[in-house]
Design a protein around this motif. Structure first.
Motif, short mmCIF file in Angstrom:
data_model
loop_
_atom_site.label_atom_id
_atom_site.label_comp_id
_atom_site.label_asym_id
_atom_site.label_seq_id
_atom_site.Cartn_x
_atom_site.Cartn_y
_atom_site.Cartn_z
N ASP A 1 3.11 6.18 -3.38
CA ASP A 1 2.43 5.25 -4.22
C ASP A 1 1.58 6.11 -5.12
N LYS A 2 0.65 5.44 -5.77
CA LYS A 2 -0.15 5.98 -6.75
C LYS A 2 -1.29 6.87 -6.11
N THR B 1 -5.01 8.16 -5.41
CA THR B 1 -6.29 7.65 -5.78
C THR B 1 -7.24 8.87 -6.14
N ALA C 1 -2.26 9.25 -1.01
CA ALA C 1 -1.03 8.55 -1.46
C ALA C 1 -0.21 8.56 -0.02
N LYS D 1 -1.98 -2.29 -6.35
CA LYS D 1 -2.82 -1.30 -6.05
C LYS D 1 -2.94 -0.78 -7.17
N SER D 2 -4.46 -1.15 -7.69
CA SER D 2 -4.92 -0.41 -9.05
C SER D 2 -5.69 0.64 -8.82
N VAL D 3 -5.28 1.77 -9.48
CA VAL D 3 -5.88 3.03 -9.63
C VAL D 3 -6.80 3.28 -10.92
N PRO E 1 -7.71 5.64 -13.81
CA PRO E 1 -7.34 7.09 -13.94
C PRO E 1 -8.57 7.77 -14.64
#
Length: 140
Positions: A40-41, A43, A48, A64-66, A68
């Motif tokens: 996944d993305k 962090t 991940a 899931k919000s990361v 940037p």
């Protein structure tokens, strides 16, 4: 949000899983290899997980919000501050209410010296010439 979860939970756990569009049934951990692992993305802390990791359960209902805009990337865009011939400088984060405790940074060694709290970078232009700008020091 809690009311929505209670309503779907009263219909059964199958309804919660079926309404989720984020994840599907993950493969068993013994089926994951280096060739088919999908992570996944990442962090800001470098975490991940592959698709069968149990820690992804918290993202079953929502994505899931990361962010940037990690602070270390933003501070890296700011150029180091030339302190002339000063041997010692201080950093307090820039603002008394929003900064950090005042720390003193010794600039005797050639290279760029970073504040251990906020990452602001300083250098002595008399000690640091040309290739010495690639030398990085962290002062804690």
């Amino acid at each position: 949000m809690n009311r929505l979860l209670q309503q779907t939970a009263s219909r059964g756990s199958l309804a919660v899983r079926a309404s989720s569009t984020v994840t599907t049934k993950p493969p068993a951990p013994n089926q994951i290899t280096k060739q088919n692992a999908q992570f996944d993305k990442v962090t800001h802390t470098g975490q991940a997980w592959d698709q069968s990791d149990y820690r992804l359960q918290r993202f079953d209902i929502s994505k899931k919000s990361v962010n940037p805009n990690v602070a270390m990337h933003l501070i890296d865009q700011r150029p180091p501050e030339d302190c002339g011939d000063k041997r010692i400088v201080w950093c307090d984060g820039g603002h008394p209410a929003l900064g950090h405790p005042k720390v003193y940074i010794n600039l005797d060694k050639p290279g760029v010296h970073a504040c251990g709290y906020c990452g602001n970078r300083f250098y002595n232009s008399h000690a640091t010439k040309g290739e010495d700008m690639k030398i990085q020091h962290l002062n804690c």
